[in-house]
Write an enzyme that holds these catalytic residues in place. Structure first.
Site, PDB file in Angstrom:
ATOM      1  N   ASP A 221      39.836  54.081  80.702  1.00  0.00           N
ATOM      2  CA  ASP A 221      40.594  53.225  79.768  1.00  0.00           C
ATOM      3  C   ASP A 221      42.063  53.172  80.161  1.00  0.00           C
ATOM      4  OD1 ASP A 221      40.679  55.916  79.092  1.00  0.00           O
ATOM      5  OD2 ASP A 221      40.462  55.620  76.937  1.00  0.00           O
ATOM      6  N   ASP A 249      36.944  43.274  88.652  1.00  0.00           N
ATOM      7  CA  ASP A 249      37.196  41.924  88.114  1.00  0.00           C
ATOM      8  C   ASP A 249      38.591  41.861  87.490  1.00  0.00           C
ATOM      9  OD1 ASP A 249      34.754  40.783  88.815  1.00  0.00           O
ATOM     10  OD2 ASP A 249      34.517  39.812  86.859  1.00  0.00           O
TER      11      ASP A 249
HETATM   12 MG    MG Z   1      31.176  42.205  88.961  1.00  0.00          MG
END
Ligand code: MG
Ligand code: IPM
Length: 368
Positions: A221, A249
């Site tokens: 996190d 991503d």
């Molecule tokens: Mg992916």
């Protein structure tokens, strides 16, 4: 050198961008005196349509014989309603697992003409250069059981890792950090998960063999937050499969576009599968406007990591950089005062930069 390359174009824009990679590789081959033999095979939704399975045996056999594999993208709305085991994504997960491609390398590097399009302020993102190393064949993605239980009233997925699976990916990360700025961030969730506590132990143990590499442990996190507040503080990040999927991503948009990012999935003997990080983009498939640069840069990674063609890889990367500096960009990219082009023109521009560069190099050496 004659190299056998398997092409798995897959779905959506996969076919168009694969043509671009092939064109660029053929150009490199003729400039450097190599021969690449290409064979195309089906994977993903395309394979489901043709053979009823996302990963036909014929594709597996061909990949097992190859020097390297290039993959476009898999997936699309058309196949979303199918049951889990015959979805296009199973083709990709299956080939990674079958070939034992445990190390996924996702380099995130900025291109100056694109940085203004980053969702972050240019001064925050400027200078970031990160290599995410994601474990690719273990963890929640492959653990069994993974199913509905108690008559559908409960569900279970399994996070399973062998210690040896952690050791080999962590070793790869230390080796990679050694070739870069020698800073390794290991990302886990050791405050909650037992698997993460073992992961930390493995990292600490391995670090003794790499005293020249600084190691930092970070909870996932916190890492997600740090990636957008202080991305330049990272060099190499190593993490397990699912965390790596998510963080890569997130990191991919730092530099202005997901469309630019290549990735390499390799194993210890150098065999690898190379694919852009972006997906199959079915909404723009067949329109001739897809960005081929992530695919072309994946071909460069293939030359570097599987075919030991470092100079050839550099040449492709320089050509891509030159195109953006000349203002060429596809619809997903934004370059100030640039010229928007389609897939084919973008590919031509890359090829042109490769060939003019080698002409000017040979003129220089003739007059040197
Ligand atoms: Mg992916
Ligand atoms: C990726 C993709 C895949 C993954 C999907 C398509 C299965 O998101 O390569 O990051 O989750 O590994």
């Amino acid at each position: 050198m004659n190299k056998q390359i398997i092409l798995l174009p897959g779905d959506g824009i996969g076919k168009e961008i694969m043509e671009s990679a092939k064109y660029v590789l053929n150009t490199v081959a003729s400039e450097f005196g190599h021969r690449f033999t290409f064979h195309s095979h089906a994977i993903g939704g395309d394979a489901i349509d043709q053979y009823g399975t996302p990963l036909p045996d014929d594709t597996i056999n061909a990949c097992e014989q190859a020097d390297a594999i290039l993959l476009g993208a898999v997936g699309g709305k058309k196949w979303e309603a199918l049951p889990g085991n015959i979805r296009p994504e199973q083709g990709l997960l299956g080939i990674r697992k079958k070939l034992g491609l445990f190390a996924n390398l996702r380099p995130i590097q900025g291109f100056a003409p694109l940085l203004h399009a980053s969702p972050l302020k240019e001064e925050v993102v400027n200078g970031s250069d990160i290599l995410i190393i994601r474990e690719l064949t273990g963890g929640l993605y492959f653990g069994k059981p993974s199913e509905r239980i108690k008559d559908g009233k409960a569900v279970v997925d399994t996070l399973y890792y062998e210690r040896s699976e952690m050791e080999r990916i962590v070793e790869k990360a230390f080796e990679s950090a050694r070739l870069r700025r020698k800073h390794l961030t290991s990302v886990d969730k050791a405050n909650v998960l037992e698997s993460s506590r073992l992961w930390r132990e493995v990292v600490n143990e391995k670090s003794k063999e790499y005293p020249d590499v600084t190691v930092e442990h970070m909870l996932v996190d916190a890492a997600a937050m740090k990636l957008i507040t202080a991305p330049t503080q990272f060099d190499v990040i190593v993490t397990e499969n699912l965390f790596g999927d998510i963080l890569s991503d997130e990191a991919s948009v730092l530099t202005g576009s997901l469309g630019m990012l290549p990735s390499a999935s390799i194993r210890s003997d150098g065999v690898g599968l190379y694919e852009p990080v972006h997906g199959s983009a079915p909404d723009i498939a067949g329109k001739g406007i897809a960005n081929p640069l992530g695919m072309i840069l994946s071909a460069a990674l293939m030359l570097r990591h599987s075919l030991q063609m470092e100079e050839e890889a550099d040449e492709i990367e320089e050509a891509v950089r030159a195109c953006l500096e000349q203002g060429y960009h596809t619809a997903d990219l934004s370059v100030k005062n640039g010229k928007q082009v389609g897939t084919k023109e973008m590919t031509e521009a890359v090829v042109e930069n490769i060939t003019t560069k080698s002409v000017s190099d040979s003129i220089c050496s003739t007059y040197a």
